[in-house]
Design a protein around this motif. Structure first.
Motif, mmCIF file in Angstrom:
data_model
loop_
_atom_site.group_PDB
_atom_site.id
_atom_site.type_symbol
_atom_site.label_atom_id
_atom_site.label_comp_id
_atom_site.label_asym_id
_atom_site.label_seq_id
_atom_site.Cartn_x
_atom_site.Cartn_y
_atom_site.Cartn_z
ATOM 1 N N UNK A 177 0.967 -1.532 0.183
ATOM 2 C CA UNK A 177 -0.251 0.270 0.183
ATOM 3 C C UNK A 177 0.724 1.280 -0.062
ATOM 4 N N UNK A 178 0.488 2.190 -0.544
ATOM 5 C CA UNK A 178 0.891 3.088 -0.574
ATOM 6 C C UNK A 178 1.365 4.299 0.453
ATOM 7 N N UNK A 179 1.874 5.233 0.966
ATOM 8 C CA UNK A 179 1.876 5.972 2.144
ATOM 9 C C UNK A 179 0.997 6.671 1.751
ATOM 10 N N UNK A 180 0.535 7.587 3.080
ATOM 11 C CA UNK A 180 -0.271 8.702 2.445
ATOM 12 C C UNK A 180 0.706 10.348 2.039
ATOM 13 N N UNK A 181 1.674 10.217 3.111
ATOM 14 C CA UNK A 181 2.603 11.197 2.611
ATOM 15 C C UNK A 181 3.264 11.366 1.257
ATOM 16 N N UNK A 182 3.444 9.941 0.503
ATOM 17 C CA UNK A 182 4.491 9.464 -0.443
ATOM 18 C C UNK A 182 3.401 9.969 -1.407
ATOM 19 N N UNK A 183 1.788 9.967 -1.216
ATOM 20 C CA UNK A 183 0.595 9.680 -1.990
ATOM 21 C C UNK A 183 0.664 11.182 -2.403
ATOM 22 N N UNK A 184 0.597 12.207 -0.786
ATOM 23 C CA UNK A 184 -0.344 13.426 -1.376
ATOM 24 C C UNK A 184 1.310 14.583 -2.260
ATOM 25 N N UNK A 185 2.413 14.021 -2.183
ATOM 26 C CA UNK A 185 4.074 14.604 -2.290
ATOM 27 C C UNK A 185 3.575 14.261 -4.165
ATOM 28 N N UNK A 186 3.241 13.474 -4.542
ATOM 29 C CA UNK A 186 3.501 12.965 -5.975
ATOM 30 C C UNK A 186 2.002 13.395 -6.435
ATOM 31 N N UNK A 187 0.850 14.084 -5.654
ATOM 32 C CA UNK A 187 -0.329 14.855 -6.070
ATOM 33 C C UNK A 187 0.278 16.371 -5.742
ATOM 34 N N UNK A 188 0.663 16.234 -5.831
ATOM 35 C CA UNK A 188 1.679 18.283 -5.495
ATOM 36 C C UNK A 188 2.235 18.478 -6.531
#
Length: 257
Positions: A177-188
């Motif tokens: 599972x992709x971590x929340x911090x990584x997901x937010x950073x990639x999306x930004x």
């Protein structure tokens, strides 16, 4: 012989003008009779025309009649009144009293005291006065969460619990599972890239007269669509990432080597 004067006051005073009696308006029965007479005349003319349809018109029918001409007020609308206006008269007013009015009459009432009592007993006019502020602190349900909010919070908590259970049970081989911090950073980062490409796309000229300009515009549109697709993909709550590369990527990397 008695002296007789030819002068008289009645010669100076003008005689009253006699008003001619007004003709009453036509009644409903009279209007109906006129309409029936017109209809009968029209039918008679139609019958005459039918009789002379093959051998021409009757002798004497071409002569102009002296009664058929435009008469005065013939095209004005006929007013129908339910009540005869000439018969309606106003009621006679009472006669003027001949006796002189009596002066000095009084009721014996002290109006100063009467007005004072009336003012004391009357209620104050509170239309323009400011209204009292409501004190919500004194209410029974002050500081408590309303029932509809409690139900909504319960449903939201239940949905969160169900989603956590689903994500925990959702286990695929060779994934994590992709971590929340990584997901937010990639999306930004993707959003910043989309803003940069959009600025370049907006700087293009409106005139697409060459092939290079058309291809550049298509490339920018394709990149923007792909970035929007990636952002919508990363906006999901749960994202599973494969630990191993897909077969297509493996074949491309093997072919490159």
């Amino acid at each position: 012989m008695a002296w007789e004067s030819k002068e008289s006051v009645y010669k100076i005073i003008k005689p009253p003008v006699e008003s001619k009696p007004r003709t009453p308006p036509p009644t409903v029965a009279m209007i109906k009779e006129r309409k029936v007479a017109k209809l009968i005349l029209r039918l008679k003319q139609a019958m005459k025309e039918k009789m002379a349809a093959t051998f021409g018109k009757l002798p004497g029918s071409f002569k102009p009649s002296t009664s058929k001409f435009l008469k005065k007020h013939s095209k004005e609308p006929i007013m129908v009144y339910k009540v005869d206006r000439c018969s309606v008269k106003d009621k006679p007013k009472p006669p003027i009293p001949l006796e002189p009015p009596k002066h000095g009459l009084s009721s014996g009432c002290n109006w100063i005291t009467v007005n004072a009592v009336k003012a004391i007993r009357s209620k104050a006019n509170t239309t323009g006065c400011p209204k009292k502020k409501r004190r919500y602190v004194t209410k029974k349900n002050y500081g408590k969460i309303p029932e509809y909010l409690e139900k909504r919070m319960e449903t939201e908590a239940q949905i969160k619990r169900e989603s956590i259970v689903e994500t925990a049970n959702c286990k695929h081989d060779d994934t994590h599972r992709l971590e929340e911090s990584e997901r937010i950073e990639m999306m930004n980062n993707l959003k910043l890239k989309w803003a940069a490409t959009n600025a370049q796309y907006q700087a293009l000229s409106f005139c697409l007269d060459t092939i290079s300009k058309i291809k550049r515009k298509e490339r920018y549109e394709r990149n923007l669509a792909n970035l929007e697709k990636d952002v919508t993909l990363l906006s999901r709550k749960v994202i599973l990432v494969s630990n191993s590369a897909p077969e297509k990527v493996k074949k491309e990397s093997a072919g490159g080597h």
